[in-house]
Design a protein around this motif. Structure first.
Motif, PDB file in Angstrom:
ATOM      1  N   UNK A  54       0.873  -1.166   0.000  1.00 25.78           N
ATOM      2  CA  UNK A  54       0.000   0.000   0.000  1.00 25.78           C
ATOM      3  C   UNK A  54       0.914   1.221   0.000  1.00 25.78           C
ATOM      4  N   UNK A  55       0.561   2.233  -0.774  1.00 27.59           N
ATOM      5  CA  UNK A  55       1.393   3.423  -0.875  1.00 27.59           C
ATOM      6  C   UNK A  55       0.562   4.683  -0.688  1.00 27.59           C
ATOM      7  N   UNK A  56       1.204   5.697  -0.106  1.00 24.43           N
ATOM      8  CA  UNK A  56       0.606   7.017   0.021  1.00 24.43           C
ATOM      9  C   UNK A  56       1.683   8.066  -0.227  1.00 24.43           C
ATOM     10  N   UNK A  57       1.280   9.163  -0.829  1.00 23.03           N
ATOM     11  CA  UNK A  57       2.099  10.369  -0.885  1.00 23.03           C
ATOM     12  C   UNK A  57       1.238  11.463  -0.256  1.00 23.03           C
ATOM     13  N   UNK A  58       1.771  12.076   0.796  1.00 25.60           N
ATOM     14  CA  UNK A  58       0.990  13.077   1.507  1.00 25.60           C
ATOM     15  C   UNK A  58       1.896  14.094   2.191  1.00 25.60           C
ATOM     16  N   UNK A  59       1.285  15.185   2.581  1.00 24.49           N
ATOM     17  CA  UNK A  59       2.009  16.237   3.281  1.00 24.49           C
ATOM     18  C   UNK A  59       1.031  17.161   3.960  1.00 24.49           C
ATOM     19  N   UNK A  60       1.519  18.332   4.314  1.00 22.46           N
ATOM     20  CA  UNK A  60       0.682  19.290   5.008  1.00 22.46           C
ATOM     21  C   UNK A  60       0.544  18.947   6.474  1.00 22.46           C
ATOM     22  N   UNK A  61      -0.372  19.612   7.168  1.00 20.89           N
ATOM     23  CA  UNK A  61      -0.571  19.350   8.599  1.00 20.89           C
ATOM     24  C   UNK A  61      -1.355  18.057   8.818  1.00 20.89           C
ATOM     25  N   UNK A  62      -1.098  17.416   9.940  1.00 16.64           N
ATOM     26  CA  UNK A  62      -1.799  16.168  10.262  1.00 16.64           C
ATOM     27  C   UNK A  62      -3.314  16.375  10.311  1.00 16.64           C
ATOM     28  N   UNK A  63      -3.741  17.536  10.783  1.00 14.76           N
ATOM     29  CA  UNK A  63      -5.171  17.799  10.936  1.00 14.76           C
ATOM     30  C   UNK A  63      -5.878  18.009   9.594  1.00 14.76           C
ATOM     31  N   UNK A  64      -5.132  18.334   8.540  1.00 17.27           N
ATOM     32  CA  UNK A  64      -5.719  18.571   7.219  1.00 17.27           C
ATOM     33  C   UNK A  64      -4.710  18.149   6.157  1.00 17.27           C
ATOM     34  N   UNK A  65      -4.423  16.844   6.052  1.00 18.97           N
ATOM     35  CA  UNK A  65      -3.359  16.403   5.163  1.00 18.97           C
ATOM     36  C   UNK A  65      -3.659  16.653   3.690  1.00 18.97           C
ATOM     37  N   UNK A  66      -2.600  16.870   2.939  1.00 20.45           N
ATOM     38  CA  UNK A  66      -2.684  17.017   1.492  1.00 20.45           C
ATOM     39  C   UNK A  66      -2.333  15.654   0.898  1.00 20.45           C
ATOM     40  N   UNK A  67      -3.311  14.994   0.296  1.00 18.06           N
ATOM     41  CA  UNK A  67      -3.110  13.669  -0.304  1.00 18.06           C
ATOM     42  C   UNK A  67      -2.789  13.841  -1.771  1.00 18.06           C
ATOM     43  N   UNK A  68      -1.712  13.226  -2.223  1.00 14.03           N
ATOM     44  CA  UNK A  68      -1.366  13.260  -3.632  1.00 14.03           C
ATOM     45  C   UNK A  68      -1.625  11.906  -4.282  1.00 14.03           C
ATOM     46  N   UNK A  69      -1.463  10.818  -3.503  1.00 14.12           N
ATOM     47  CA  UNK A  69      -1.559   9.490  -4.091  1.00 14.12           C
ATOM     48  C   UNK A  69      -1.885   8.454  -3.028  1.00 14.12           C
ATOM     49  N   UNK A  70      -2.808   7.563  -3.324  1.00 13.41           N
ATOM     50  CA  UNK A  70      -2.974   6.326  -2.559  1.00 13.41           C
ATOM     51  C   UNK A  70      -3.156   5.233  -3.599  1.00 13.41           C
ATOM     52  N   UNK A  71      -2.312   4.223  -3.536  1.00 16.48           N
ATOM     53  CA  UNK A  71      -2.384   3.145  -4.511  1.00 16.48           C
ATOM     54  C   UNK A  71      -1.773   1.897  -3.917  1.00 16.48           C
ATOM     55  N   UNK A  72      -1.849   0.824  -4.666  1.00 20.31           N
ATOM     56  CA  UNK A  72      -1.195  -0.419  -4.298  1.00 20.31           C
ATOM     57  C   UNK A  72      -0.262  -0.845  -5.406  1.00 20.31           C
TER      58      UNK A  72
END
Length: 97
Positions: A54-72
């Motif tokens: 499982x993969x994720x690319x994310x950033x920003x603050x934990x309370x409002x994360x910026x999601x770029x990618x979720x894939x397998x």
């Protein structure tokens, strides 16, 4: 957002999202990225088809994360080259690919 927070968010997203029902068999591995968003996370998991990451690319603050990618990605395709690409490039979709 810390590395630990990024790993936790990715694991939770996969447990409740499109991967719900799959079993996470590894702990999150978090990589810093040289581009934004800042974190790339992989988690070894399995389902009826076998093991995959499982993969994720994310950033920003934990309370409002910026999601770029979720894939397998299938386990046999999780190479050092794939990890390096994920750490240094954002996915670009254009007619040349």
């Amino acid at each position: 957002m810390t590395a630990g927070q990024a790993g936790t968010l990715c694991a939770k997203e996969h447990r409740t999202g499109q991967s719900a029902g799959d079993t996470q068999i590894g702990q999150p591995t978090v990589y810093e990225r040289s581009v934004s968003p800042h974190w790339y996370v992989t988690i070894l998991a399995e389902n009826e088809f076998g093991q995959y990451y499982q993969e994720c690319v994310l950033g920003g603050p934990e309370s409002n994360p910026e999601w770029s990618l979720t894939q397998g990605t299938p386990k046999d395709q999780m190479t050092k080259a794939h990890i390096q690409q994920m750490r240094t490039q954002n996915e670009e979709f254009d007619a040349d690919h």
